[in-house]
Design an enzyme around this catalytic site. Structure first.
Site, PDB file in Angstrom:
ATOM      1  N   GLY A   1       0.826  -1.192   0.000  1.00  0.00           N
ATOM      2  CA  GLY A   1       0.000   0.000   0.000  1.00  0.00           C
ATOM      3  C   GLY A   1       0.858   1.238   0.000  1.00  0.00           C
ATOM      4  N   CYS A   2       0.281   2.343   0.364  1.00  0.00           N
ATOM      5  CA  CYS A   2       0.962   3.633   0.373  1.00  0.00           C
ATOM      6  C   CYS A   2       2.300   3.543   1.098  1.00  0.00           C
ATOM      7  CB  CYS A   2       0.062   4.667   1.050  1.00  0.00           C
ATOM      8  SG  CYS A   2       0.828   6.274   1.246  1.00  0.00           S
ATOM      9  N   PHE A   3       3.351   3.926   0.421  1.00  0.00           N
ATOM     10  CA  PHE A   3       4.687   3.765   1.009  1.00  0.00           C
ATOM     11  C   PHE A   3       4.958   4.679   2.194  1.00  0.00           C
ATOM     12  CE2 PHE A   3       6.276   5.689  -3.295  1.00  0.00           C
ATOM     13  CZ  PHE A   3       5.751   6.942  -3.024  1.00  0.00           C
TER      14      PHE A   3
END
Length: 172
Positions: free
Chosen positions: A11-13
């Site tokens: 997901g979002c880093f």
């Protein structure tokens, strides 16, 4: 002994970097794009790459297995191409191994997660060899340190402990 590298996508880093960097034995992290088809990937043009994190860790202080256990604790590995409100191929769950030992540990850890019943479904995390890792733009590095109230869909699930399957114990 030298540091080792782990490459994960979940997901979002931003959220992954913020939580993983705090783990004992983690020496450095950087976020970027990996596992896809576009050379010199960027935020605006990353094709089929996932948002990922490259982790340098000291194996004398932590293990690859421990990093993977924490990875499975902070994101939902059962949702294909999705984490929280983020949807699309960029937000898939993946482990990009750097050698055959990491591949075996990744597959064994996934089997433990599936056997544990800690998640409502089966793990969909991709396991693939590492490829190019394109470092994300400076504004994405250390984002939540600079913006503590910024968006994240990652969090540490309390009392989440991954047991080792009996079959794995017998193989060791």
């Amino acid at each position: 002994m030298s540091n080792e590298k782990a490459i994960l996508a979940g997901g979002c880093f931003w959220g992954m970097q913020d939580l993983i960097r705090r783990q004992p034995g983690v020496v450095a992290t950087r976020v970027g794009y990996t596992g896809g088809d576009v050379p010199n990937a960027t935020y605006r043009n990353h094709g089929t790459h996932a948002e990922g994190i490259e982790i340098l860790f000291d194996p004398a202080q932590t293990s690859y297995r421990r990093i993977l256990e924490f990875f499975f604790q902070i994101h939902d590995p059962t949702t294909p191409n999705r984490q929280g409100n983020d949807r699309g191929l960029s937000y898939r769950s993946a482990i990009y191994y750097t050698n055959e030992t990491q591949r075996r540990v990744a597959e064994d850890t996934i089997a433990d997660v599936n056997a544990s019943g800690l998640w409502p479904g089966k793990v969909v995390t991709e396991v693939a060899p590492e490829g190019p890792f394109w470092e994300a733009e400076p504004e994405h590095q250390d984002y939540l340190e600079r913006r503590p109230d910024g968006y994240t869909c990652h969090y540490v699930r309390p009392n989440w402990t991954l047991p080792v399957r009996e079959a794995a114990r017998q193989e060791a």
